[in-house]
Design a protein around this motif. Structure first.
Motif, mmCIF file in Angstrom:
data_model
loop_
_atom_site.group_PDB
_atom_site.id
_atom_site.type_symbol
_atom_site.label_atom_id
_atom_site.label_comp_id
_atom_site.label_asym_id
_atom_site.label_seq_id
_atom_site.Cartn_x
_atom_site.Cartn_y
_atom_site.Cartn_z
ATOM 1 N N MET A 2 6.845 -4.413 -10.813
ATOM 2 C CA MET A 2 7.477 -3.702 -11.921
ATOM 3 C C MET A 2 6.521 -2.682 -12.537
ATOM 4 O O MET A 2 5.808 -2.000 -11.834
ATOM 5 N N MET A 3 6.464 -2.600 -13.860
ATOM 6 C CA MET A 3 5.645 -1.590 -14.538
ATOM 7 C C MET A 3 4.155 -1.881 -14.443
ATOM 8 O O MET A 3 3.342 -0.975 -14.502
ATOM 9 N N SER A 4 3.773 -3.141 -14.279
ATOM 10 C CA SER A 4 2.345 -3.459 -14.192
ATOM 11 C C SER A 4 1.724 -2.795 -12.963
ATOM 12 O O SER A 4 0.551 -2.433 -12.976
ATOM 13 N N GLY A 5 2.508 -2.602 -11.911
ATOM 14 C CA GLY A 5 2.018 -1.933 -10.717
ATOM 15 C C GLY A 5 1.678 -0.477 -10.964
ATOM 16 O O GLY A 5 0.799 0.093 -10.320
ATOM 17 N N PHE A 6 2.366 0.132 -11.905
ATOM 18 C CA PHE A 6 2.141 1.543 -12.228
ATOM 19 C C PHE A 6 0.776 1.750 -12.864
ATOM 20 O O PHE A 6 0.176 2.813 -12.735
ATOM 21 N N PHE A 7 0.244 0.747 -13.526
ATOM 22 C CA PHE A 7 -1.019 0.895 -14.243
ATOM 23 C C PHE A 7 -2.227 0.395 -13.458
ATOM 24 O O PHE A 7 -3.337 0.428 -13.954
ATOM 25 N N ARG A 8 -2.036 -0.060 -12.237
ATOM 26 C CA ARG A 8 -3.146 -0.556 -11.419
ATOM 27 C C ARG A 8 -3.958 0.612 -10.867
ATOM 28 O O ARG A 8 -3.417 1.598 -10.377
ATOM 29 N N PHE A 9 -5.285 0.473 -10.893
ATOM 30 C CA PHE A 9 -6.180 1.526 -10.423
ATOM 31 C C PHE A 9 -5.947 1.818 -8.939
ATOM 32 O O PHE A 9 -5.926 2.971 -8.517
ATOM 33 N N GLY A 10 -5.761 0.777 -8.129
ATOM 34 C CA GLY A 10 -5.556 0.950 -6.693
ATOM 35 C C GLY A 10 -4.318 1.762 -6.370
ATOM 36 O O GLY A 10 -4.294 2.520 -5.391
ATOM 37 N N VAL A 11 -3.283 1.617 -7.173
ATOM 38 C CA VAL A 11 -2.047 2.370 -6.952
ATOM 39 C C VAL A 11 -2.324 3.861 -7.140
ATOM 40 O O VAL A 11 -1.887 4.694 -6.348
ATOM 41 N N TRP A 12 -3.061 4.198 -8.182
ATOM 42 C CA TRP A 12 -3.396 5.598 -8.433
ATOM 43 C C TRP A 12 -4.308 6.154 -7.351
ATOM 44 O O TRP A 12 -4.172 7.310 -6.945
ATOM 45 N N GLN A 13 -5.241 5.346 -6.842
ATOM 46 C CA GLN A 13 -6.096 5.781 -5.729
ATOM 47 C C GLN A 13 -5.227 6.095 -4.510
ATOM 48 O O GLN A 13 -5.435 7.118 -3.850
ATOM 49 N N ASN A 14 -4.291 5.225 -4.211
ATOM 50 C CA ASN A 14 -3.400 5.446 -3.072
ATOM 51 C C ASN A 14 -2.549 6.695 -3.264
ATOM 52 O O ASN A 14 -2.334 7.461 -2.328
ATOM 53 N N PHE A 15 -2.074 6.908 -4.479
ATOM 54 C CA PHE A 15 -1.262 8.086 -4.776
ATOM 55 C C PHE A 15 -2.058 9.361 -4.539
ATOM 56 O O PHE A 15 -1.599 10.284 -3.867
ATOM 57 N N PHE A 16 -3.279 9.436 -5.068
ATOM 58 C CA PHE A 16 -4.088 10.645 -4.919
ATOM 59 C C PHE A 16 -4.527 10.863 -3.475
ATOM 60 O O PHE A 16 -4.604 11.997 -3.006
ATOM 61 N N ARG A 17 -4.790 9.772 -2.736
ATOM 62 C CA ARG A 17 -5.147 9.900 -1.326
ATOM 63 C C ARG A 17 -3.980 10.515 -0.552
ATOM 64 O O ARG A 17 -4.156 11.435 0.241
ATOM 65 N N ALA A 18 -2.786 10.021 -0.806
ATOM 66 C CA ALA A 18 -1.599 10.536 -0.111
ATOM 67 C C ALA A 18 -1.335 11.986 -0.509
ATOM 68 O O ALA A 18 -1.051 12.834 0.350
#
Length: 77
Positions: A2-18
């Protein structure tokens, strides 16, 4: 996640890598389902590789997929 996934550092790293590599997505669908990859052998071999996303953008290692696919034994007719 849910929303907790949006605030995880790893998710943002994956987003910027992609994003840096030119991948883009869409905003269609519900957006809260994590994916996975399975390599399943013929007959009774069963599951040779199982990779479940732990967070958004978590990707499977291509060499591990190829290694598992090479283990598939052809099924006799």
């Amino acid at each position: 996640m849910m929303m907790s996934g949006f605030f995880r550092f790893g998710v943002w790293q994956n987003f910027f890598r992609a994003w840096k590599n030119g991948f883009s997505g869409n905003l269609e669908g519900e957006g809260f389902t994590l994916g996975g990859v399975y390599v399943i052998g013929a007959g009774r071999q069963g599951v040779l590789l199982e990779h479940r996303e732990k967070e958004f953008g978590d990707k499977v290692s291509l060499p591990s997929v190829l290694e598992a696919a090479e283990k598939i034994k052809p099924q006799a007719s």
